[in-house]
Design a protein around this motif. Structure first.
Motif, PDB file in Angstrom:
ATOM      1  N   TYR A   1     -19.807 -92.681 -36.410  1.00 39.47           N
ATOM      2  CA  TYR A   1     -20.280 -92.201 -37.710  1.00 39.47           C
ATOM      3  C   TYR A   1     -21.679 -91.630 -37.534  1.00 39.47           C
ATOM      4  N   HIS A   2     -21.883 -90.407 -38.029  1.00 41.04           N
ATOM      5  CA  HIS A   2     -23.177 -89.746 -37.856  1.00 41.04           C
ATOM      6  C   HIS A   2     -23.704 -89.106 -39.142  1.00 41.04           C
ATOM      7  N   GLY A   3     -23.068 -89.353 -40.278  1.00 38.09           N
ATOM      8  CA  GLY A   3     -23.538 -88.750 -41.523  1.00 38.09           C
ATOM      9  C   GLY A   3     -22.454 -87.889 -42.137  1.00 38.09           C
ATOM     10  N   SER A   4     -22.738 -87.312 -43.312  1.00 41.50           N
ATOM     11  CA  SER A   4     -21.672 -86.608 -44.028  1.00 41.50           C
ATOM     12  C   SER A   4     -22.009 -85.165 -44.400  1.00 41.50           C
ATOM     13  N   THR A   5     -23.107 -84.609 -43.872  1.00 41.69           N
ATOM     14  CA  THR A   5     -23.305 -83.173 -44.035  1.00 41.69           C
ATOM     15  C   THR A   5     -22.313 -82.439 -43.132  1.00 41.69           C
ATOM     16  N   GLN A   6     -22.194 -81.140 -43.292  1.00 39.85           N
ATOM     17  CA  GLN A   6     -21.086 -80.416 -42.666  1.00 39.85           C
ATOM     18  C   GLN A   6     -21.067 -80.530 -41.141  1.00 39.85           C
ATOM     19  N   GLY A   7     -22.215 -80.386 -40.501  1.00 39.82           N
ATOM     20  CA  GLY A   7     -22.250 -80.519 -39.052  1.00 39.82           C
ATOM     21  C   GLY A   7     -21.996 -81.945 -38.604  1.00 39.82           C
ATOM     22  N   SER A   8     -22.642 -82.912 -39.264  1.00 35.08           N
ATOM     23  CA  SER A   8     -22.435 -84.322 -38.932  1.00 35.08           C
ATOM     24  C   SER A   8     -20.994 -84.731 -39.164  1.00 35.08           C
ATOM     25  N   LEU A   9     -20.407 -84.225 -40.237  1.00 37.77           N
ATOM     26  CA  LEU A   9     -19.006 -84.517 -40.532  1.00 37.77           C
ATOM     27  C   LEU A   9     -18.093 -83.998 -39.428  1.00 37.77           C
ATOM     28  N   SER A  10     -18.466 -82.878 -38.821  1.00 37.31           N
ATOM     29  CA  SER A  10     -17.655 -82.296 -37.749  1.00 37.31           C
ATOM     30  C   SER A  10     -17.540 -83.221 -36.547  1.00 37.31           C
ATOM     31  N   ILE A  11     -18.550 -84.065 -36.339  1.00 35.25           N
ATOM     32  CA  ILE A  11     -18.514 -84.950 -35.167  1.00 35.25           C
ATOM     33  C   ILE A  11     -18.159 -86.391 -35.516  1.00 35.25           C
ATOM     34  N   ILE A  12     -17.957 -86.689 -36.817  1.00 36.28           N
ATOM     35  CA  ILE A  12     -17.475 -88.018 -37.194  1.00 36.28           C
ATOM     36  C   ILE A  12     -16.166 -88.298 -36.462  1.00 36.28           C
ATOM     37  N   GLY A  13     -15.971 -89.536 -36.056  1.00 33.84           N
ATOM     38  CA  GLY A  13     -14.860 -89.857 -35.178  1.00 33.84           C
ATOM     39  C   GLY A  13     -13.592 -90.323 -35.846  1.00 33.84           C
ATOM     40  N   GLN A  14     -13.348 -89.934 -37.098  1.00 39.59           N
ATOM     41  CA  GLN A  14     -12.078 -90.248 -37.747  1.00 39.59           C
ATOM     42  C   GLN A  14     -11.600 -89.062 -38.565  1.00 39.59           C
ATOM     43  N   GLU A  15     -10.382 -88.632 -38.292  1.00 45.89           N
ATOM     44  CA  GLU A  15      -9.831 -87.466 -38.978  1.00 45.89           C
ATOM     45  C   GLU A  15      -9.676 -87.700 -40.475  1.00 45.89           C
ATOM     46  N   GLU A  16      -9.427 -88.929 -40.879  1.00 40.05           N
ATOM     47  CA  GLU A  16      -9.285 -89.233 -42.303  1.00 40.05           C
ATOM     48  C   GLU A  16     -10.506 -88.785 -43.105  1.00 40.05           C
ATOM     49  N   TRP A  17     -11.685 -88.887 -42.489  1.00 37.48           N
ATOM     50  CA  TRP A  17     -12.917 -88.526 -43.179  1.00 37.48           C
ATOM     51  C   TRP A  17     -13.255 -87.046 -43.021  1.00 37.48           C
ATOM     52  N   ARG A  18     -12.601 -86.378 -42.057  1.00 40.99           N
ATOM     53  CA  ARG A  18     -12.896 -84.962 -41.806  1.00 40.99           C
ATOM     54  C   ARG A  18     -11.939 -84.016 -42.515  1.00 40.99           C
ATOM     55  N   ASN A  19     -10.672 -84.443 -42.664  1.00 39.39           N
ATOM     56  CA  ASN A  19      -9.626 -83.459 -42.942  1.00 39.39           C
ATOM     57  C   ASN A  19      -9.736 -82.775 -44.294  1.00 39.39           C
ATOM     58  N   ALA A  20     -10.382 -83.401 -45.257  1.00 32.78           N
ATOM     59  CA  ALA A  20     -10.484 -82.779 -46.587  1.00 32.78           C
ATOM     60  C   ALA A  20     -11.493 -81.637 -46.617  1.00 32.78           C
ATOM     61  N   TYR A  21     -12.277 -81.458 -45.530  1.00 30.14           N
ATOM     62  CA  TYR A  21     -13.372 -80.489 -45.561  1.00 30.14           C
ATOM     63  C   TYR A  21     -13.235 -79.417 -44.483  1.00 30.14           C
ATOM     64  N   ARG A  22     -12.064 -79.315 -43.876  1.00 29.82           N
ATOM     65  CA  ARG A  22     -11.870 -78.285 -42.872  1.00 29.82           C
ATOM     66  C   ARG A  22     -11.818 -76.907 -43.532  1.00 29.82           C
ATOM     67  N   PRO A  23     -12.219 -75.820 -42.812  1.00 33.69           N
ATOM     68  CA  PRO A  23     -12.612 -75.810 -41.401  1.00 33.69           C
ATOM     69  C   PRO A  23     -14.031 -76.336 -41.190  1.00 33.69           C
ATOM     70  N   LEU A  24     -14.187 -77.080 -40.104  1.00 32.86           N
ATOM     71  CA  LEU A  24     -15.493 -77.614 -39.711  1.00 32.86           C
ATOM     72  C   LEU A  24     -15.995 -76.843 -38.492  1.00 32.86           C
ATOM     73  N   LEU A  25     -17.055 -77.344 -37.870  1.00 31.35           N
ATOM     74  CA  LEU A  25     -17.611 -76.647 -36.717  1.00 31.35           C
ATOM     75  C   LEU A  25     -16.596 -76.594 -35.579  1.00 31.35           C
ATOM     76  N   PRO A  26     -16.492 -75.447 -34.901  1.00 36.25           N
ATOM     77  CA  PRO A  26     -15.609 -75.369 -33.736  1.00 36.25           C
ATOM     78  C   PRO A  26     -16.289 -75.969 -32.503  1.00 36.25           C
ATOM     79  N   GLY A  27     -15.524 -76.136 -31.441  1.00 36.29           N
ATOM     80  CA  GLY A  27     -16.094 -76.566 -30.170  1.00 36.29           C
ATOM     81  C   GLY A  27     -16.466 -78.029 -30.101  1.00 36.29           C
ATOM     82  N   ILE A  28     -15.811 -78.864 -30.915  1.00 33.74           N
ATOM     83  CA  ILE A  28     -16.096 -80.303 -30.919  1.00 33.74           C
ATOM     84  C   ILE A  28     -14.948 -81.043 -30.225  1.00 33.74           C
ATOM     85  N   GLN A  29     -15.286 -81.922 -29.297  1.00 35.58           N
ATOM     86  CA  GLN A  29     -14.307 -82.815 -28.685  1.00 35.58           C
ATOM     87  C   GLN A  29     -14.616 -84.253 -29.075  1.00 35.58           C
TER      88      GLN A  29
END
Length: 396
Positions: free
Chosen positions: A134-162
């Motif tokens: 968990y790293h925060g909930s702004t758009q970039g921080s959300l892109s690197i959050i480690g659970q898809e459940e918290w990311r999927n409602a806000y896609r597209p997010l930043l590309p190039g994230i593993q």
């Protein structure tokens, strides 16, 4: 219409069932609600109030600075003594490679700044993060959050994230010369307090060095003494290229920071100029409060006592309903059967005057992260309340 009704009507909500406690005063370990009921804060405002609520030194620093000046100009243009003093103090206690501080308004803004800095300094675009982070909930921080459940409602997010598996040695092979930075929590907090294996963290540090990748350690929640050392990375014997701070950094005022070597940080000054900018980041009142809180933390020698207090919680928290108690200093997760049961226990604790909570990625775990000033009698009282709640909910 009372304050609770006005709160629900006019203050934007983040859930459909907020706690909605109306707090009128907070001091030290405690808060008081509108009915005068005392509530022990067992989560320190989510790891913010390390030295307790309204510490006298912090309050005085805020009052003194507010009488001198508040906002003057955007960050980084004028010499503002609270910023200078706090940055200098922090770097006194950090390794020589972490000597340049960029103050932000919050932890998630520190994450955003670090991501930009890593891309700008390395010329690369790929970012590696970890599952259940968990790293925060702004758009970039959300892109690197480690659970898809918290990311999927806000896609597209930043590309190039593993997103790799934390504590997995073979996963480190995914870090290559294309990777700008690896961002990891020194201790995964919202996953239910999951520290790394020391050997794995050393291997991560070595892999980043080999590939020219910047290692970013997020200590927004676990830093500033909560782990039993001033900085979490001290417990593991490594040094990051960029350190992220927030939460307790401002002593209760809004403040975050990303910290790196000056030659790395200099990348933000040109091509383009103002590579990262903020209006209110490093606000002089927040920096004055943060410096006072940092000094109070050192003067009271709170950090060396953390591990003994941690052990007291382990000693007192014995109950058949507890599956495990995981901890790293005074950041603790009490694992129970499931979230519905945990929520009933939490609600019962609150009704009995002890405020606790759950974890975003481990909702079956009860959160314990009190102000570091907590004493043995208060630990015993808090644990007694939790055990009483466990007894009561287990009978239902």
């Amino acid at each position: 219409m009372n304050n609770r009704q006005l709160f629900l009507r006019h203050v934007a909500q983040t859930s459909d069932a907020p706690l909605a406690l109306e707090i009128t005063k907070a001091q030290g370990m405690y808060m008081w609600d509108a009915a005068g009921r005392r509530i022990m804060d067992l989560i320190a405002g989510i790891s913010v109030c390390n030295i307790g609520h309204c510490h006298p030194q912090v309050v005085k620093a805020i009052q003194d600075q507010a009488q001198q000046y508040m906002h003057l100009l955007v960050y980084g243009e004028l010499v503002q003594s609270p910023q200078v003093a706090f940055a200098a103090k922090l770097t006194e206690y950090l390794p020589p490679a972490l000597n340049s501080v960029y103050f932000t308004n919050s932890g998630t803004e520190a994450v955003e700044g670090a991501m930009k800095l890593a891309k700008r300094h390395t010329g690369r675009t790929e970012i590696v993060a970890f599952k259940n982070s968990y790293h925060g909930s702004t758009q970039g921080s959300l892109s690197i959050i480690g659970q898809e459940e918290w990311r999927n409602a806000y896609r597209p997010l930043l590309p190039g994230i593993q997103h790799l598996d934390y504590n997995n040695f073979s996963a480190l092979e995914q870090i290559t010369a294309r990777t700008a930075c690896v961002i990891a929590e020194t201790v995964q907090a919202e996953a239910g307090v999951r520290p790394p294996q020391q050997a794995w963290l050393h291997a991560l540090r070595e892999k980043c060095t080999q590939t020219g990748t910047l290692l970013v350690l997020d200590e927004i929640q676990c830093g500033l003494g909560r782990n039993g050392t001033l900085w979490g990375f001290e417990r593991f014997g490594i040094v990051p290229d960029i350190l992220l701070l927030g939460k307790a950094l401002g002593g209760g005022m809004p403040l975050g920071a990303f910290i790196a070597a000056r030659d790395i940080m200099w990348s933000l000054t040109n091509n383009p100029v103002l590579g990262h900018i903020t209006t209110f980041g490093g606000h002089p009142v927040s920096c004055a409060a943060g410096l006072a809180a940092f000094n109070a933390l050192q003067e009271a020698q709170l950090v060396p006592a953390v591990q003994a207090k941690e052990q007291l919680f382990h000693q007192y928290l014995q109950h058949p309903a507890i599956k495990a108690v995981r901890s790293q200093g005074l950041l603790m997760a009490v694992e129970l059967e499931n979230f519905p049961f945990n929520k009933k226990v939490i609600d019962e604790c609150i009704s009995q005057g002890v405020l606790t909570d759950w974890f975003l990625f481990a909702p079956e775990c009860l959160r314990i992260a009190p102000p570091l000033i907590i004493n043995e009698a208060e630990i015993k009282e808090a644990c007694g309340t939790i055990l009483h709640a466990l007894d009561k909910m287990s009978r239902r």
